[in-house]
Design an enzyme around this catalytic site. Sequence first.
Site, mmCIF file in Angstrom:
data_model
loop_
_atom_site.group_PDB
_atom_site.id
_atom_site.type_symbol
_atom_site.label_atom_id
_atom_site.label_comp_id
_atom_site.label_asym_id
_atom_site.label_seq_id
_atom_site.Cartn_x
_atom_site.Cartn_y
_atom_site.Cartn_z
ATOM 1 C CE1 TYR A 32 1.064 1.230 4.247
ATOM 2 C CE2 TYR A 32 1.084 -1.153 4.270
ATOM 3 C CZ TYR A 32 1.454 0.031 4.826
ATOM 4 O OH TYR A 32 2.233 0.058 5.961
ATOM 5 C CG ASP A 100 8.162 2.064 9.861
ATOM 6 O OD1 ASP A 100 7.755 1.095 10.531
ATOM 7 O OD2 ASP A 100 8.200 2.050 8.612
ATOM 8 C CD GLU A 292 31.133 -5.951 30.366
ATOM 9 O OE1 GLU A 292 31.902 -6.116 29.422
ATOM 10 O OE2 GLU A 292 30.045 -6.540 30.474
HETATM 11 N N1 ASP Z 1 6.209 2.828 6.877
HETATM 12 C C1 ASP Z 1 5.011 3.217 7.587
HETATM 13 C C2 ASP Z 1 5.294 4.564 8.244
HETATM 14 O O1 ASP Z 1 5.956 4.616 9.228
HETATM 15 C C3 ASP Z 1 4.664 2.184 8.589
HETATM 16 C C4 ASP Z 1 3.460 2.450 9.460
HETATM 17 O O2 ASP Z 1 2.915 3.531 9.536
HETATM 18 O O3 ASP Z 1 3.026 1.494 10.152
HETATM 19 O O4 ASP Z 1 4.865 5.571 7.741
#
Ligand code: ASP
Length: 333
Positions: A32, A100, A292
């Site tokens: 999409y 994202d 560490e």
């Molecule tokens: N690629 C899309 C965005 O971040 C993924 C999403 O919205 O779920 O715009």
Amino acid sequence: MIKIKSILKNIVIIGTGGTISGVGENGKTVSYKAGSLHVHDIYYNITGINELANIKEHIDIVSIDSCNMDFSVWLKLAKTINELSKHDDIDGFVITHGTDTLEETAYFLNLTLKTDKPVVITGAIRPSTATSADGPFNIYQAVALARSEEAKGKGVLVSFADGIYGARDVQKGNSCKLTAFNHRELGCFGYIRDDEVYFFNKSLRKHTNSTIFNVENYKDLPKVSIALFYAGADSQILDYLSSTSQGIIVAGAGCGNCSDSWNLKIKEIISMGIPVVRCSRISNGIVTGKNENILETGVYGNSLTSQKARILLSLALTKTKNLSEIKEIFNIY
Ligand code: ASP
């Protein structure tokens, strides 16, 4: 008998694109185009939304896949909300966003907005044309949260699939499930059932009105890059980043650990006056510099993920280049 009509809160919905406004093959969840619809088209016919709040205004700031999100859009968002929040007849904000980079936008706004009014970000895993698209319900709950009294003063919130998350610690933890967001091991702020909001936690870290960051006069922000460490990683990437960036985040292994050659290079870069912040490529736990063998005079990301540490370092660099002051900033936010 006089019937008293309850007064609805005024909410502004701001669209930025993402899958929530994506259009694809009818019924399907993949293939999409994100950011295809105006924000008005994704909220106006959601069942029950007009009984929840008065949607006073809708604004398309951009209409993009959130992988194309950058400082210029963040600055535009921050300035728009800061301005609108001064109006007494606006009670809260909902931002629709791609999932994202949603957590990054949330943290940037959490550090730069100057309002106590609720600002809620949401998105969707399925495009608007999918069978059982999750966008409408997520918007419905985001509006329910944005109108709630309890959401005031809690910083920027993320509402997703019945959950309430804080901007600092929310992360996308699943690439395809509808319950894509979590708060790492730090729990969550609460739940929403239909339109009822239940808070159990809040963040103790400074946000919104109590931060030192004010982006009103900025057109851009200092460039900070992230270097991911892995077994056998070539330290030359650090040479490249130190020649192109004003600060570097190292996503180290475990407690921020790297190989001897990376440790050496990090020391060199710090001595050149470029701040390096060590984080972990693991999303849970804490990087304190007391672990560490990483005791150089660097800065440690605490429990921030690398992508959020990058935002904080960039904002910190608008205030200071001094390492101990930057260290202090990482202890506060
Ligand atoms: N690629 C899309 C965005 O971040 C993924 C999403 O919205 O779920 O715009």
